[in-house]
Design a protein around this motif. Sequence first.
Motif, mmCIF file in Angstrom:
data_model
loop_
_atom_site.group_PDB
_atom_site.id
_atom_site.type_symbol
_atom_site.label_atom_id
_atom_site.label_comp_id
_atom_site.label_asym_id
_atom_site.label_seq_id
_atom_site.Cartn_x
_atom_site.Cartn_y
_atom_site.Cartn_z
ATOM 1 N N GLY A 108 0.787 -1.220 0.000
ATOM 2 C CA GLY A 108 0.000 0.000 0.000
ATOM 3 C C GLY A 108 0.818 1.268 0.000
ATOM 4 N N GLN A 109 2.098 1.168 0.300
ATOM 5 C CA GLN A 109 2.950 2.361 0.324
ATOM 6 C C GLN A 109 3.143 2.886 -1.097
ATOM 7 O OE1 GLN A 109 4.142 3.923 3.130
ATOM 8 N NE2 GLN A 109 4.682 5.530 1.678
ATOM 9 N N ALA A 110 3.065 4.196 -1.245
ATOM 10 C CA ALA A 110 3.207 4.824 -2.556
ATOM 11 C C ALA A 110 4.426 5.736 -2.590
ATOM 12 C CB ALA A 110 1.953 5.629 -2.902
ATOM 13 N N PHE A 111 4.995 5.874 -3.775
ATOM 14 C CA PHE A 111 6.173 6.697 -3.998
ATOM 15 C C PHE A 111 5.964 7.485 -5.291
ATOM 16 C CE2 PHE A 111 7.293 2.860 -1.795
ATOM 17 C CZ PHE A 111 8.152 3.270 -0.782
ATOM 18 N N SER A 112 6.610 8.629 -5.373
ATOM 19 C CA SER A 112 6.483 9.467 -6.559
ATOM 20 C C SER A 112 7.820 10.116 -6.865
ATOM 21 C CB SER A 112 5.418 10.541 -6.342
ATOM 22 O OG SER A 112 5.232 11.323 -7.507
ATOM 23 N N GLY A 113 8.092 10.292 -8.163
ATOM 24 C CA GLY A 113 9.358 10.918 -8.547
ATOM 25 C C GLY A 113 9.541 10.927 -10.039
ATOM 26 N N THR A 114 10.765 10.680 -10.491
ATOM 27 C CA THR A 114 11.069 10.755 -11.916
ATOM 28 C C THR A 114 11.994 9.615 -12.332
ATOM 29 O OG1 THR A 114 12.994 12.182 -11.515
ATOM 30 C CG2 THR A 114 10.883 13.275 -11.968
ATOM 31 N N GLN A 115 11.974 9.332 -13.626
ATOM 32 C CA GLN A 115 12.982 8.475 -14.240
ATOM 33 C C GLN A 115 13.629 9.264 -15.360
ATOM 34 O OE1 GLN A 115 11.972 4.434 -15.276
ATOM 35 N NE2 GLN A 115 13.562 4.306 -16.838
ATOM 36 N N ASN A 116 14.934 9.421 -15.262
ATOM 37 C CA ASN A 116 15.671 10.145 -16.291
ATOM 38 C C ASN A 116 15.968 9.193 -17.447
ATOM 39 O OD1 ASN A 116 17.868 11.283 -17.824
ATOM 40 N ND2 ASN A 116 18.150 12.750 -16.158
ATOM 41 N N VAL A 117 15.455 9.505 -18.618
ATOM 42 C CA VAL A 117 15.654 8.653 -19.795
ATOM 43 C C VAL A 117 16.440 9.393 -20.871
ATOM 44 C CG1 VAL A 117 13.641 7.216 -19.378
ATOM 45 C CG2 VAL A 117 13.373 9.341 -20.660
ATOM 46 N N CYS A 169 15.938 3.001 4.611
ATOM 47 C CA CYS A 169 15.015 2.657 5.696
ATOM 48 C C CYS A 169 14.660 3.872 6.553
ATOM 49 C CB CYS A 169 15.632 1.578 6.585
ATOM 50 S SG CYS A 169 15.918 0.003 5.751
ATOM 51 N N SER A 170 15.472 4.911 6.532
ATOM 52 C CA SER A 170 15.243 6.059 7.415
ATOM 53 C C SER A 170 14.165 6.993 6.884
ATOM 54 C CB SER A 170 16.541 6.836 7.620
ATOM 55 O OG SER A 170 17.037 7.333 6.384
ATOM 56 N N ASP A 171 14.156 7.252 5.591
ATOM 57 C CA ASP A 171 13.179 8.207 5.057
ATOM 58 C C ASP A 171 12.323 7.645 3.926
ATOM 59 O OD1 ASP A 171 14.900 8.152 2.891
ATOM 60 O OD2 ASP A 171 15.610 10.207 3.126
ATOM 61 N N GLY A 172 12.551 6.402 3.529
ATOM 62 C CA GLY A 172 11.718 5.792 2.491
ATOM 63 C C GLY A 172 12.047 6.234 1.087
ATOM 64 N N SER A 173 13.135 6.952 0.897
ATOM 65 C CA SER A 173 13.488 7.359 -0.466
ATOM 66 C C SER A 173 14.050 6.169 -1.238
ATOM 67 C CB SER A 173 14.501 8.501 -0.432
ATOM 68 O OG SER A 173 15.699 8.078 0.198
ATOM 69 N N ILE A 174 13.853 6.211 -2.543
ATOM 70 C CA ILE A 174 14.288 5.130 -3.428
ATOM 71 C C ILE A 174 15.089 5.729 -4.572
ATOM 72 C CG2 ILE A 174 13.487 3.438 -5.149
ATOM 73 C CD1 ILE A 174 11.133 2.856 -3.340
ATOM 74 N N SER A 175 16.217 5.117 -4.866
ATOM 75 C CA SER A 175 16.955 5.442 -6.083
ATOM 76 C C SER A 175 17.207 4.147 -6.834
ATOM 77 C CB SER A 175 18.271 6.156 -5.767
ATOM 78 O OG SER A 175 19.073 5.359 -4.907
ATOM 79 N N GLY A 176 17.293 4.255 -8.141
ATOM 80 C CA GLY A 176 17.487 3.059 -8.938
ATOM 81 C C GLY A 176 18.100 3.374 -10.283
ATOM 82 N N PHE A 177 18.604 2.333 -10.936
ATOM 83 C CA PHE A 177 19.172 2.472 -12.272
ATOM 84 C C PHE A 177 18.631 1.337 -13.140
ATOM 85 C CE2 PHE A 177 22.217 4.639 -9.577
ATOM 86 C CZ PHE A 177 22.437 5.813 -10.280
ATOM 87 N N TYR A 178 18.133 1.694 -14.299
ATOM 88 C CA TYR A 178 17.553 0.716 -15.216
ATOM 89 C C TYR A 178 18.651 0.080 -16.050
ATOM 90 C CZ TYR A 178 14.271 -1.300 -18.591
ATOM 91 O OH TYR A 178 13.556 -2.164 -19.377
ATOM 92 N N TYR A 179 18.597 -1.240 -16.172
ATOM 93 C CA TYR A 179 19.573 -1.949 -16.988
ATOM 94 C C TYR A 179 18.872 -2.711 -18.100
ATOM 95 C CZ TYR A 179 22.867 -5.407 -18.693
ATOM 96 O OH TYR A 179 23.644 -6.177 -19.518
ATOM 97 N N ASP A 180 19.251 -2.404 -19.318
ATOM 98 C CA ASP A 180 18.797 -3.122 -20.515
ATOM 99 C C ASP A 180 19.873 -2.869 -21.568
ATOM 100 O OD1 ASP A 180 17.682 -4.142 -22.819
ATOM 101 O OD2 ASP A 180 15.861 -2.928 -22.747
ATOM 102 N N PRO A 181 20.547 -3.916 -22.041
ATOM 103 C CA PRO A 181 21.624 -3.713 -23.015
ATOM 104 C C PRO A 181 21.192 -2.946 -24.252
ATOM 105 C CG PRO A 181 21.618 -5.982 -22.216
ATOM 106 C CD PRO A 181 20.362 -5.341 -21.712
ATOM 107 N N ASN A 182 19.892 -2.947 -24.553
ATOM 108 C CA ASN A 182 19.395 -2.301 -25.763
ATOM 109 C C ASN A 182 18.762 -0.935 -25.494
ATOM 110 O OD1 ASN A 182 20.079 -4.562 -27.477
ATOM 111 N ND2 ASN A 182 18.349 -5.641 -26.551
ATOM 112 N N SER A 183 18.899 -0.432 -24.282
ATOM 113 C CA SER A 183 18.340 0.877 -23.937
ATOM 114 C C SER A 183 19.448 1.808 -23.471
ATOM 115 C CB SER A 183 17.287 0.733 -22.834
ATOM 116 O OG SER A 183 16.203 -0.056 -23.257
ATOM 117 N N SER A 184 19.109 3.085 -23.307
ATOM 118 C CA SER A 184 20.092 4.048 -22.809
ATOM 119 C C SER A 184 20.584 3.599 -21.445
ATOM 120 C CB SER A 184 19.459 5.440 -22.695
ATOM 121 O OG SER A 184 19.006 5.892 -23.953
ATOM 122 N N PRO A 185 21.887 3.643 -21.201
ATOM 123 C CA PRO A 185 22.431 3.133 -19.935
ATOM 124 C C PRO A 185 22.150 4.052 -18.756
ATOM 125 C CG PRO A 185 24.182 4.088 -21.261
ATOM 126 C CD PRO A 185 22.942 4.107 -22.119
#
Length: 215
Positions: free
Chosen positions: A34-43, A175-191
């Motif tokens: 049920g927890q929700a998050f909002s932000g952006t993905q840089n493409v 765990c302290s503030d619930g922020s999430i960062s990530g990096f998308y991996y796909d050999p055929n997409s922008s790194p």
Amino acid sequence: MPVRVVESNAPAQVSGSDPGNRSPLPRSSLLAAGQAFSGTQNVSNQQKEEAWRVNVQIQGVDLEHGYLCGTMEALNVPMADTPVITFWEGEIVDGKNYTFNTGKWEATREDDLRHWSKFPSFAPLQGQVESDGGRQLDLSNYPYIFMRWKEQYFVNVGTDCGLTIAGFYYVCFSCSDGSISGFYYDPNSSPFQKLELKTVNEGRSGFSFSSYELQ
């Protein structure tokens, strides 16, 4: 479309691990169904700068088996007439069910290290991960939770929407503030497409997301 909250078969344990001597990962109240998050993905790529607004909602968490799942909504995708929603399943790196080595989805150990090392919180763990994949690390009280998120299918559009879900996300959750960062991996997409999310609510119940409901 059905939402599978818990896998029917528990993931295989990492060879050489001793789950009896490990404590479960911290049950952060910000990493719950049920927890929700909002932000952006840089493409962005070499031709243009572009970022999509992204909403994520967690649909289920099973820390014992290192599993979670949820939905991801991209709001301003240029080639789509409507927000694009996908359903994803995640692996929690706990040293018992999953390690830092992906071992699938076309990701090599070198790919893993390149992506994990982009998280500053991974630096204290890197030496051990390079040595044995991090199998001897005790992450039960570590202030960050590392995960992989793999999109499984489109919820509200067809596969001809112009997007691909062939890749997956390397994810770091605070765990302290619930922020999430990530990096998308796909050999055929922008790194190294970067995902940045902040928690927007706490304790929301149910299985709905935006104006769509998964049944």
